[in-house]
Write an enzyme that holds these catalytic residues in place. Structure first.
Site, PDB file in Angstrom:
ATOM      1  N   HIS A  56       0.828  -1.216   0.000  1.00 56.35           N
ATOM      2  CA  HIS A  56       0.000   0.000   0.000  1.00 56.35           C
ATOM      3  C   HIS A  56       0.860   1.263   0.000  1.00 56.35           C
ATOM      4  CE1 HIS A  56      -3.319  -2.645   1.996  1.00 56.35           C
ATOM      5  NE2 HIS A  56      -3.088  -2.971   0.742  1.00 56.35           N
ATOM      6  N   HIS A 212      -9.244  -1.659  -4.939  1.00 59.00           N
ATOM      7  CA  HIS A 212      -8.139  -2.030  -4.054  1.00 59.00           C
ATOM      8  C   HIS A 212      -7.187  -3.010  -4.726  1.00 59.00           C
ATOM      9  CE1 HIS A 212      -5.918  -2.214  -0.357  1.00 59.00           C
ATOM     10  NE2 HIS A 212      -5.738  -3.493  -0.649  1.00 59.00           N
ATOM     11  N   HIS A 239      -1.171 -11.048  -5.337  1.00 57.86           N
ATOM     12  CA  HIS A 239       0.229 -10.725  -5.078  1.00 57.86           C
ATOM     13  C   HIS A 239       1.197 -11.727  -5.705  1.00 57.86           C
ATOM     14  CE1 HIS A 239      -0.812  -7.408  -2.575  1.00 57.86           C
ATOM     15  NE2 HIS A 239      -1.502  -8.158  -1.741  1.00 57.86           N
TER      16      HIS A 239
HETATM   17 ZN   LIG Z   1      -3.982  -4.505  -0.302  1.00 59.81          ZN
END
Ligand SMILES: [Zn+2]
Length: 282
Positions: A56, A212, A239
């Site tokens: 983030h 997000h 990810h």
């Molecule tokens: Zn995240």
């Protein structure tokens, strides 16, 4: 747990570098070569020193066009704060960004590089600017299919992605809660999905999940180590696929070149560094 995070100016060509202030300023470069393991978050590791949940803050730094900065942190994990990148954007805004005199270096993609895993896929393709297209499809009534596509720069990131929060499932946190691992704060730093709704609404956007995911994607792409000139398409990725793409791209030296030509007229992105200070607690 309390941790202290501080962004400090770094010289030209330093790159984005984490420094563990609790370990004699041990340096972990935000680079694909330091990716450790990825699950719900991205972790970096170098010589056994771990740093977790980098995505983030890196998304905010990378989108703001910051190429050189030291990220000083005295803990193994970056503060999650409200689960979005907005608090980090505020840090950067308060600090300001200094433009350096030398020309900015870009990693320009010359040919496609892709990673495919069953129905999940991600690829990067030649483009004169940095753009992402992120498609999610979660079997949940509050999520379903969502898609975000944009040229990435500080304004588009601020307006479209920075406030979108991370999310988790109530079923994931119940066992942790039973073990006493999650105290009061957890509902403040993630959207918690129940079987058919949201435990701690309202959402900030109907498509907050897709936004997000795009934020996470940009934070992981920062591990390319230089600003990208390329278009990234992610479909049901996460990810693991994001970081695999970065590793595959960096390893395929015929797929890119380093250039100083400044493209992206819609998004002039100077060479910059930043300074900010913040106190964070979980
Ligand atoms: Zn995240």
């Amino acid at each position: 747990m309390q941790s202290r995070l501080r962004l400090t100016p770094a010289p030209p060509d330093a790159g984005i570098v984490f420094r563990r202030t609790d370990l004699d300023l041990f340096r972990i470069e935000a680079h694909g070569s330091n990716v450790a393991r990825v699950s719900y978050a991205t972790s970096l590791m170098k010589q056994g020193v771990l740093l977790s949940t980098t995505e983030h803050l890196l998304a905010a730094i990378y989108s703001c066009g910051i190429d050189n900065v030291y990220i000083d942190i005295d803990a193994i994990e970056l503060p999650i704060l409200d689960g979005s990148a907005e608090p980090f954007m505020q840090m950067i805004d308060e600090a300001g960004i200094r433009k350096l005199r030398r020309k900015r270096r870009y990693l320009k993609v010359l040919k496609p590089v892709e990673v495919v895993e069953d129905d999940r896929r991600i690829g990067i393709y030649p483009s004169d600017d940095f753009r992402v297209c992120c498609y999610v499809d979660f079997p949940h009534p509050m999520v379903g299919q969502q898609e975000v596509e944009m040229v990435v720069n500080s304004e588009s990131f601020r307006q479209v992605l920075s406030r979108a929060r991370t999310f988790c499932f109530e079923s994931d946190i119940e066992p942790l809660r039973a073990m006493g691992l999650i105290r009061g704060g957890s509902l403040d730093n993630a959207i918690v999905l129940t079987r058919d709704g949201v435990l701690n609404g309202p959402l900030r956007y109907a498509d907050e999940f897709g936004r997000h995911k795009a934020l996470d994607l940009i934070g992981d792409l920062a591990l390319a180590g230089l600003p990208l000139l390329g278009r990234v398409e992610a479909r049901k990725a996460g990810h693991a696929l994001h970081t695999q793409l970065v590793s595959r791209l960096l390893a395929d030296t015929g797929a890119w070149t380093i250039t100083t030509e400044d493209h992206a007229p819609e998004a002039p992105r100077p060479i910059v560094d930043a300074f900010a200070e913040s106190h964070a607690a979980d």
